[in-house]
Every structure is written in structure tokens, then in C-alpha cells.
Design a protein around this motif. Structure first.
Motif, PDB file in Angstrom:
ATOM      1  N   PRO A   1      -9.564  -1.291   6.950  1.00  0.00           N
ATOM      2  CA  PRO A   1      -9.130  -2.019   5.535  1.00  0.00           C
ATOM      3  C   PRO A   1      -7.862  -1.558   4.938  1.00  0.00           C
ATOM      4  CG  PRO A   1     -11.143  -0.698   5.171  1.00  0.00           C
ATOM      5  CD  PRO A   1     -10.728  -0.564   6.611  1.00  0.00           C
ATOM      6  N   SER A   2      -7.087  -2.433   4.012  1.00  0.00           N
ATOM      7  CA  SER A   2      -6.081  -1.806   3.451  1.00  0.00           C
ATOM      8  C   SER A   2      -6.211  -2.214   1.944  1.00  0.00           C
ATOM      9  CB  SER A   2      -4.608  -2.387   4.033  1.00  0.00           C
ATOM     10  OG  SER A   2      -3.814  -2.204   3.327  1.00  0.00           O
ATOM     11  N   PRO A   3      -5.894  -1.116   0.950  1.00  0.00           N
ATOM     12  CA  PRO A   3      -6.134  -1.615  -0.178  1.00  0.00           C
ATOM     13  C   PRO A   3      -5.104  -2.620  -0.963  1.00  0.00           C
ATOM     14  CG  PRO A   3      -5.429   0.828  -0.239  1.00  0.00           C
ATOM     15  CD  PRO A   3      -5.624   0.096   1.190  1.00  0.00           C
ATOM     16  N   ALA A   4      -5.481  -3.408  -1.591  1.00  0.00           N
ATOM     17  CA  ALA A   4      -4.469  -4.335  -2.494  1.00  0.00           C
ATOM     18  C   ALA A   4      -4.081  -3.718  -3.841  1.00  0.00           C
ATOM     19  CB  ALA A   4      -5.143  -5.714  -2.580  1.00  0.00           C
ATOM     20  N   ALA A   5      -3.419  -4.319  -4.651  1.00  0.00           N
ATOM     21  CA  ALA A   5      -3.205  -4.036  -5.998  1.00  0.00           C
ATOM     22  C   ALA A   5      -4.424  -3.501  -6.727  1.00  0.00           C
ATOM     23  CB  ALA A   5      -2.314  -4.944  -6.616  1.00  0.00           C
TER      24      ALA A   5
ATOM     25  N   GLY B   1       0.065  -0.057  -7.862  1.00  0.00           N
ATOM     26  CA  GLY B   1      -0.376   0.039  -9.499  1.00  0.00           C
ATOM     27  C   GLY B   1      -1.462   1.088  -9.774  1.00  0.00           C
ATOM     28  N   VAL B   2      -1.790   1.730  -8.645  1.00  0.00           N
ATOM     29  CA  VAL B   2      -2.822   2.752  -8.897  1.00  0.00           C
ATOM     30  C   VAL B   2      -2.059   4.230  -8.727  1.00  0.00           C
ATOM     31  CG1 VAL B   2      -4.881   3.859  -7.683  1.00  0.00           C
ATOM     32  CG2 VAL B   2      -4.543   1.332  -7.748  1.00  0.00           C
ATOM     33  N   SER B   3      -2.551   4.789 -10.044  1.00  0.00           N
ATOM     34  CA  SER B   3      -1.914   6.377 -10.124  1.00  0.00           C
ATOM     35  C   SER B   3      -1.901   7.165  -8.951  1.00  0.00           C
ATOM     36  CB  SER B   3      -2.498   6.986 -11.499  1.00  0.00           C
ATOM     37  OG  SER B   3      -1.959   8.132 -11.676  1.00  0.00           O
TER      38      SER B   3
ATOM     39  N   MET C   1       0.915  -1.115  -0.068  1.00  0.00           N
ATOM     40  CA  MET C   1      -0.002   0.023  -0.044  1.00  0.00           C
ATOM     41  C   MET C   1       0.877   1.036  -0.015  1.00  0.00           C
ATOM     42  SD  MET C   1      -2.795   1.320   2.781  1.00  0.00           S
ATOM     43  CE  MET C   1      -1.858   1.647   4.102  1.00  0.00           C
ATOM     44  N   THR C   2       0.635   2.223  -0.877  1.00  0.00           N
ATOM     45  CA  THR C   2       1.499   3.410  -1.048  1.00  0.00           C
ATOM     46  C   THR C   2       0.650   4.350   0.186  1.00  0.00           C
ATOM     47  OG1 THR C   2       1.511   3.312  -3.482  1.00  0.00           O
ATOM     48  CG2 THR C   2       2.014   5.391  -2.421  1.00  0.00           C
ATOM     49  N   PRO C   3       1.481   4.718   1.059  1.00  0.00           N
ATOM     50  CA  PRO C   3       1.014   5.636   2.272  1.00  0.00           C
ATOM     51  C   PRO C   3       0.528   6.991   1.527  1.00  0.00           C
ATOM     52  CG  PRO C   3       3.358   5.576   2.331  1.00  0.00           C
ATOM     53  CD  PRO C   3       2.873   4.369   1.370  1.00  0.00           C
TER      54      PRO C   3
END
Length: 341
Positions: A42-46, A93-95, A1-3
Motif C-alpha cells: 500500500p501507499s499512503p495518501a495525503a 502534508g505529513v510532518s 508519497m514522500t520517500p
């Protein structure tokens, strides 16, 4: 996850929190049995983002699924499919352009949903909000408006042709009438008489009382319509097939028509089913791009008053279960929305 550290505001929203509040399901079909509890953040996946919800839109499907017949949930599941808020964390992978962006979204019934302070959402399902559009209107939008767009897309555009919308008084009908009129159809809205003035103002050329009576009451108005879009039930849609001309189109929004409503090589009707949730399981990138583009265009139209939303009935987050039960009982008119913050 990107903080979420790109801006001060995003940093504040994504500060390390172990828990957040969510309404959770524990096996009961009754909305009032939902429990408001602290659950792990919750924490986002790719390919996913974490949204801090500002508002939640409630839909009939939200109480209909609580009985468990359409889903395979475990105790503690967070229901809900519609929300609006700000993106506060990104999966791989999310902009980075999504971070801090105001969005509306619709998510799958098969994952934890919108009845929470935060929700993980697929990035491909995000709808960017115009600056002029408030979160409560945005949260009321996804399920009914995107369903309406999918339904009208089933019908070939033929300006001047008569099109009937049955069940036009609800949230989906609110958008269907406007989308059909904008495409040049001559729209007849079938709904309770109390909706008549509103539907005429939205673009309907005529309004007739409906729906058809329970117990098998038949359509008796003749075969005058190029298309019928039914937002009542599969059984009701089947009975409305008698309103169609040869080579007409029958679109069923609620449920589906169980059997073909005419003999082979006779009226040669086309039948269509609509299910927004199916895209989460079966929709490819092209389908999602088309849906997002249409959704963002409609949101822009809402922001500039070219498209009219249903009147909102807004309650605080702590009253979500009661508002959902009120929706089940049809104890108010309008679109229910929960304000999270």
C-alpha cells in the motif's frame, strides 16, 4: 508519497517492494478461512503514513465482523484495527518528524487494517511510543485502552462515589478499573471469580460475581451506584440500570441500550454509548487531539508501570488466524498479540 530516505534505517524499511504479506478475507465468517497471501504494497495518501508493523493486537471485534454484517468488504480485504511499528513512508502534508518514529495505532474497520506486514494509517490516529515500551505491549493497547478512556470520560468525576464495572474481567475492564480508581471512584468490579485477585490488585474496592445470567436474570443488589459501565452487551447494560441511583449514569461499551430503562421524569438516568470506531467517520481534529493526548499519557504510564496491561498471549504472524479463532472460542486468558517481526 514522500520517500523514506531521511535515515539509513528508514531507507532500508521503505526499500521499493512490490508486495508484502497480509491475511485476507474472502467472505467467510470463520477466522480459519482467512488467507495469508502476498498483496500489493500500500501507499499512503495525503494525511496518511505507512507503518511497518512489528506487532498486531487482536480484539473480539476482529472476528465478530468477519460475517460481514457490520462492514461492506470486498474479497481480499485485510482485517484488523490495532497495531504497532515504525513509520516508513509519508503521504503529502505529513510532518517529516513522523518518519522512523515508533508508534501504536487504531484504524477504521472500513479500510485495510493491521493483519499485514505494513498498514496505511491516518497520521491523526498515531500514538507516539515511549522508548521503554515494547511493541507487543503497545499493540495490545489501542482498542481496549482508548475505549476504556472514552467510557470513563462519559461519567462526571466525583471522588468517593460508587461505580460498578460489569464485564470487568476483559481487556477493556483491565483499563477501566484502573482509570476509575485513579479518578477517585469506589470501584466494584463484576466478573468471573477467577479475575478477583487481579481486579483487586488493579484498584477495585470490591468484586462480585457476574455477569448476570442469560435469559433475563435481573440485578437484585439495590440502587446503590452513581454510575455503571457495562462491557458485556446492550441487553446486559439495560438490566444493570436497576443498580443505579436517581440521576445516575449508564455507559454501554458493547452494543447499545435499545430502550430507555426507566419512566420519564422518574429516576432521570443518563445513558451513554461508546464506539471508538465512530471517531474514524465522525471525529473532528479536536476529538482526535484529545484521544491522542490521553492515549500517549496512558502509554507513558504503561512504560513506567503506573498502569498495568493485560497479560499478553503472543504468537507468530503465521499463526494469526488460529489465534483469532482461539480468541473467538475463549480458549485462553489474556490479550492476544501477533508478532510480525
Amino acid at each position: 508519497m514522500t520517500p523514506a530516505t531521511s535515515t539509513p534505517d528508514a531507507t532500508q524499511q521503505a526499500a521499493p517492494r512490490a508486495e508484502h504479506r497480509a491475511w485476507t478475507w474472502h467472505g467467510s465468517a470463520a477466522p480459519l478461512d482467512l488467507k495469508l497471501r502476498y498483496v500489493p504494497m500500500p501507499s499512503p495518501a495525503a494525511g496518511q503514513v505507512l507503518v511497518r508493523n512489528a506487532a498486531i493486537g487482536l480484539n473480539p471485534v476482529d472476528w465478530k465482523v468477519l460475517g460481514g454484517a457490520l462492514v461492506d468488504w470486498r474479497a481480499g480485504h485485510v482485517p484488523g484495527v490495532d497495531g504497532a511499528g515504525e513509520v516508513v513512508a509519508l503521504g503529502d502534508g505529513v510532518s517529516a518528524d513522523w518518519l522512523g518514529r515508533r508508534v501504536a495505532w487504531h484504524t477504521s474497520l472500513h479500510r485495510d487494517g493491521s493483519f499485514a506486514e505494513h498498514t496505511v494509517v491516518d497520521a491523526r490516529a498515531l500514538l507516539r511510543l515511549p522508548d521503554a515500551l515494547d511493541f507487543e505491549t503497545a499493540a495490545s493497547f489501542p482498542c481496549p485502552a482508548l475505549t476504556a478512556w472514552l467510557a470513563i470520560e462519559k461519567v462526571p468525576v466525583k471522588p468517593g462515589q460508587p461505580l460498578l464495572i460489569s464485564g470487568a474481567g476483559g481487556a477493556v475492564g483491565q483499563y477501566l478499573v484502573q482509570l476509575a480508581a485513579a479518578r477517585g471512584f469506589v470501584v466494584t468490579a463484576m466478573a468471573n471469580a477467577r479475575h478477583r485477585d487481579r481486579l483487586l490488585a488493579l484498584g477495585a474496592a470490591d468484586c462480585i460475581d457476574g455477569p448476570l445470567p442469560d435469559g433475563g436474570g435481573a440485578w437484585t443488589g439495590g440502587r446503590g451506584y452513581f454510575a455503571v459501565i457495562d462491557a458485556v452487551s446492550g441487553d446486559h447494560a439495560a438490566r444493570m440500570a436497576d443498580a443505579l441511583r436517581a440521576n445516575g449514569h449508564l455507559v454501554c461499551v458493547q452494543d447499545r441500550v435499545a430502550q430507555w430503562p426507566c419512566d420519564p421524569f422518574g429516576l432521570t438516568l443518563s445513558m451513554h454509548e461508546v464506539a471508538l470506531g465512530a471517531l474514524h467517520q465522525h471525529g473532528g481534529d479536536e476529538a482526535w487531539t484529545q484521544l491522542r493526548t490521553a492515549g500517549e499519557q496512558m502509554l507513558a504510564a504503561l512504560a513506567h508501570a503506573r498502569l498495568q496491561p493485560q497479560e499478553r498471549v503472543v504468537r507468530p504472524f503465521e499463526a494469526l488466524a488460529q489465534l483469532l479463532d482461539d480468541l473467538r472460542l475463549r480458549s485462553f486468558s489474556g490479550k492476544p498479540v501477533v508478532r510480525v517481526r
